[in-house]
Design a protein around this motif. Structure first.
Motif, PDB file in Angstrom:
ATOM      1  N   GLY A  43      19.492  13.318 -41.635  1.00 44.47           N
ATOM      2  CA  GLY A  43      18.289  13.206 -42.444  1.00 44.47           C
ATOM      3  C   GLY A  43      18.519  12.387 -43.693  1.00 44.47           C
ATOM      4  N   LYS A  44      17.515  12.349 -44.537  1.00 48.24           N
ATOM      5  CA  LYS A  44      17.588  11.569 -45.767  1.00 48.24           C
ATOM      6  C   LYS A  44      18.634  12.169 -46.704  1.00 48.24           C
ATOM      7  CE  LYS A  44      14.645   9.548 -49.323  1.00 48.24           C
ATOM      8  NZ  LYS A  44      15.540   9.823 -50.442  1.00 48.24           N
ATOM      9  N   GLN A  45      19.510  11.308 -47.262  1.00 44.00           N
ATOM     10  CA  GLN A  45      20.583  11.774 -48.115  1.00 44.00           C
ATOM     11  C   GLN A  45      20.291  11.455 -49.574  1.00 44.00           C
ATOM     12  OE1 GLN A  45      24.281  10.176 -46.535  1.00 44.00           O
ATOM     13  NE2 GLN A  45      23.517  10.448 -44.472  1.00 44.00           N
ATOM     14  N   THR A  46      20.817  12.314 -50.466  1.00 40.62           N
ATOM     15  CA  THR A  46      20.586  12.134 -51.894  1.00 40.62           C
ATOM     16  C   THR A  46      21.798  11.558 -52.610  1.00 40.62           C
ATOM     17  OG1 THR A  46      21.283  14.426 -52.327  1.00 40.62           O
ATOM     18  CG2 THR A  46      18.926  14.023 -51.954  1.00 40.62           C
ATOM     19  N   ALA A  61      29.094  29.103 -42.998  1.00 38.45           N
ATOM     20  CA  ALA A  61      27.945  28.590 -42.243  1.00 38.45           C
ATOM     21  C   ALA A  61      26.732  28.412 -43.151  1.00 38.45           C
ATOM     22  CB  ALA A  61      27.617  29.535 -41.088  1.00 38.45           C
ATOM     23  N   GLU A  62      26.500  29.376 -44.037  1.00 41.31           N
ATOM     24  CA  GLU A  62      25.355  29.294 -44.941  1.00 41.31           C
ATOM     25  C   GLU A  62      25.517  28.163 -45.965  1.00 41.31           C
ATOM     26  OE1 GLU A  62      25.664  33.267 -43.155  1.00 41.31           O
ATOM     27  OE2 GLU A  62      27.112  32.017 -44.220  1.00 41.31           O
ATOM     28  N   LEU A  63      26.737  27.977 -46.461  1.00 39.71           N
ATOM     29  CA  LEU A  63      26.985  26.904 -47.434  1.00 39.71           C
ATOM     30  C   LEU A  63      26.772  25.528 -46.807  1.00 39.71           C
ATOM     31  CD1 LEU A  63      30.163  28.298 -49.215  1.00 39.71           C
ATOM     32  CD2 LEU A  63      27.857  28.120 -50.171  1.00 39.71           C
ATOM     33  N   LEU A  64      27.267  25.348 -45.593  1.00 34.84           N
ATOM     34  CA  LEU A  64      27.103  24.066 -44.907  1.00 34.84           C
ATOM     35  C   LEU A  64      25.629  23.777 -44.642  1.00 34.84           C
ATOM     36  CD1 LEU A  64      30.012  24.236 -42.290  1.00 34.84           C
ATOM     37  CD2 LEU A  64      30.017  23.091 -44.524  1.00 34.84           C
ATOM     38  N   THR A  65      24.906  24.806 -44.208  1.00 34.77           N
ATOM     39  CA  THR A  65      23.480  24.648 -43.932  1.00 34.77           C
ATOM     40  C   THR A  65      22.716  24.309 -45.197  1.00 34.77           C
ATOM     41  OG1 THR A  65      23.590  26.179 -42.060  1.00 34.77           O
ATOM     42  CG2 THR A  65      21.425  25.801 -43.047  1.00 34.77           C
ATOM     43  N   TRP A  74      23.792  22.899 -48.032  1.00 37.72           N
ATOM     44  CA  TRP A  74      24.104  21.549 -48.528  1.00 37.72           C
ATOM     45  C   TRP A  74      23.375  20.495 -47.702  1.00 37.72           C
ATOM     46  CZ3 TRP A  74      26.526  20.010 -52.894  1.00 37.72           C
ATOM     47  CH2 TRP A  74      26.952  18.684 -52.982  1.00 37.72           C
ATOM     48  N   ARG A  75      23.389  20.685 -46.403  1.00 38.04           N
ATOM     49  CA  ARG A  75      22.728  19.727 -45.506  1.00 38.04           C
ATOM     50  C   ARG A  75      21.218  19.771 -45.677  1.00 38.04           C
ATOM     51  NH1 ARG A  75      22.636  20.142 -38.915  1.00 38.04           N
ATOM     52  NH2 ARG A  75      21.791  18.074 -38.480  1.00 38.04           N
ATOM     53  N   SER A  76      20.657  20.973 -45.834  1.00 39.59           N
ATOM     54  CA  SER A  76      19.212  21.120 -45.981  1.00 39.59           C
ATOM     55  C   SER A  76      18.689  20.450 -47.242  1.00 39.59           C
ATOM     56  CB  SER A  76      18.825  22.600 -45.983  1.00 39.59           C
ATOM     57  OG  SER A  76      19.144  23.203 -44.747  1.00 39.59           O
ATOM     58  N   ALA A  77      19.546  20.323 -48.241  1.00 31.30           N
ATOM     59  CA  ALA A  77      19.166  19.658 -49.491  1.00 31.30           C
ATOM     60  C   ALA A  77      19.222  18.134 -49.375  1.00 31.30           C
ATOM     61  CB  ALA A  77      20.071  20.124 -50.622  1.00 31.30           C
ATOM     62  N   GLY A  78      19.536  17.636 -48.174  1.00 31.17           N
ATOM     63  CA  GLY A  78      19.563  16.198 -47.947  1.00 31.17           C
ATOM     64  C   GLY A  78      20.872  15.536 -48.312  1.00 31.17           C
ATOM     65  N   ARG A  79      21.894  16.345 -48.573  1.00 27.01           N
ATOM     66  CA  ARG A  79      23.203  15.800 -48.927  1.00 27.01           C
ATOM     67  C   ARG A  79      24.076  15.713 -47.677  1.00 27.01           C
ATOM     68  NH1 ARG A  79      22.419  20.172 -52.757  1.00 27.01           N
ATOM     69  NH2 ARG A  79      21.501  19.336 -54.684  1.00 27.01           N
ATOM     70  N   PHE A 118      32.990  26.562 -33.311  1.00 27.08           N
ATOM     71  CA  PHE A 118      32.273  27.377 -34.296  1.00 27.08           C
ATOM     72  C   PHE A 118      30.813  26.953 -34.458  1.00 27.08           C
ATOM     73  CE2 PHE A 118      36.709  28.031 -35.641  1.00 27.08           C
ATOM     74  CZ  PHE A 118      36.738  29.415 -35.650  1.00 27.08           C
ATOM     75  N   GLY A 119      30.395  25.929 -33.729  1.00 28.68           N
ATOM     76  CA  GLY A 119      28.991  25.529 -33.756  1.00 28.68           C
ATOM     77  C   GLY A 119      28.548  24.882 -35.049  1.00 28.68           C
ATOM     78  N   ILE A 120      29.478  24.269 -35.791  1.00 29.81           N
ATOM     79  CA  ILE A 120      29.135  23.693 -37.093  1.00 29.81           C
ATOM     80  C   ILE A 120      29.273  22.168 -37.107  1.00 29.81           C
ATOM     81  CG2 ILE A 120      29.698  25.781 -38.396  1.00 29.81           C
ATOM     82  CD1 ILE A 120      32.403  24.472 -39.082  1.00 29.81           C
TER      83      ILE A 120
END
Length: 221
Positions: free
Chosen positions: A2-5, A95-99, A101-106, A126-128
């Motif tokens: 997705g779009k990155q910041t 898993a929550e931290l990775l999600t 960070w990614r959800s914020a577009g980073r 691990f599905g990540i």
């Protein structure tokens, strides 16, 4: 992704995202046992560990291992580790931290000194894997520094700016590698180094990966 910041994290794997301290200390003691050396505790390991790894062995043996000794110890370490890593898992909350960070577009990636052909399928279990632009492990002989691997890793990430990149790892060498490429670093006390040894590096030191991510966001702003 997705779009990155612009902000990017390069994650270390062993001792950071992957909580494998028990397998690491067991493998180290198995390697020592090959030479008749006494086992060490996790506290001793975290106080003395350094790279290149033969220098770590020198701290414990009082001398550098010979080439033949190094080959035996290295092979024993990796054989034991491979057998026992199956009992290890992700650091709690990863898993929550990775999600988040990614959800914020980073963006984010993994660079590890664990052998590449074993790292990639392990991350996949691990599905990540989808959270990362790249997952790179070590190619070539073991025992060296991460700095040159970091050069190649960031060169392959054309959309990532080193100045807005933060390396999160558990070892002083992670900070050395970050500085080598013009990135920043945050060091985590839950892995291979004690807080005392990390604080001498001159970068932020935190006790949780959640704190590391908050610090990374600040540094990459």
């Amino acid at each position: 992704m997705g779009k990155q910041t612009g902000a990017h994290i390069v994650w270390d794997w062993n001792g950071t995202l992957f909580h494998d301290n028990d397998a690491i200390i067991g493998a180290t003691n198995a390697a020592f046992g090959e030479l008749g050396l006494a086992p060490i505790t996790i506290e001793q390991y975290r106080a003395l560990y350094c790279v290149p790894v033969p220098k770590f062995y020198e701290r414990l043996m009082g001398r550098l291992p010979t080439d033949a000794e190094w080959e035996v110890m290295d092979a024993t370490f990796h054989r034991y580790y491979t057998e026992h890593r199956v009992g290890c898992g992700l650091t709690p909350g990863v898993a929550e931290l990775l999600t988040g960070w990614r959800s914020a577009g980073r963006s984010q990636s993994i660079l590890s000194m664990y052998v590449h052909d074993e790292l990639v399928p392990l991350v996949r279990t691990f599905g990540i894997e989808a959270h990362f632009l790249r997952v790179d492990g070590r190619t070539g002989p073991s025992g060296g520094s991460k700095a040159e691997h970091m050069v190649r890793h960031l060169a392959a990430l054309a959309e990532v700016e080193p100045a807005r990149t933060v390396v999160i790892g558990d070892a002083a060498d992670d900070a050395v590698a970050a500085l080598h490429v013009g990135a920043r670093a945050v060091l985590y006390t839950g892995g291979s180094h004690s807080r005392a040894s990390l604080e001498g590096v001159g970068v932020p030191v935190v006790d949780t990966l959640a704190e590391a991510v908050v610090e990374a966001e600040r540094l990459a702003a």
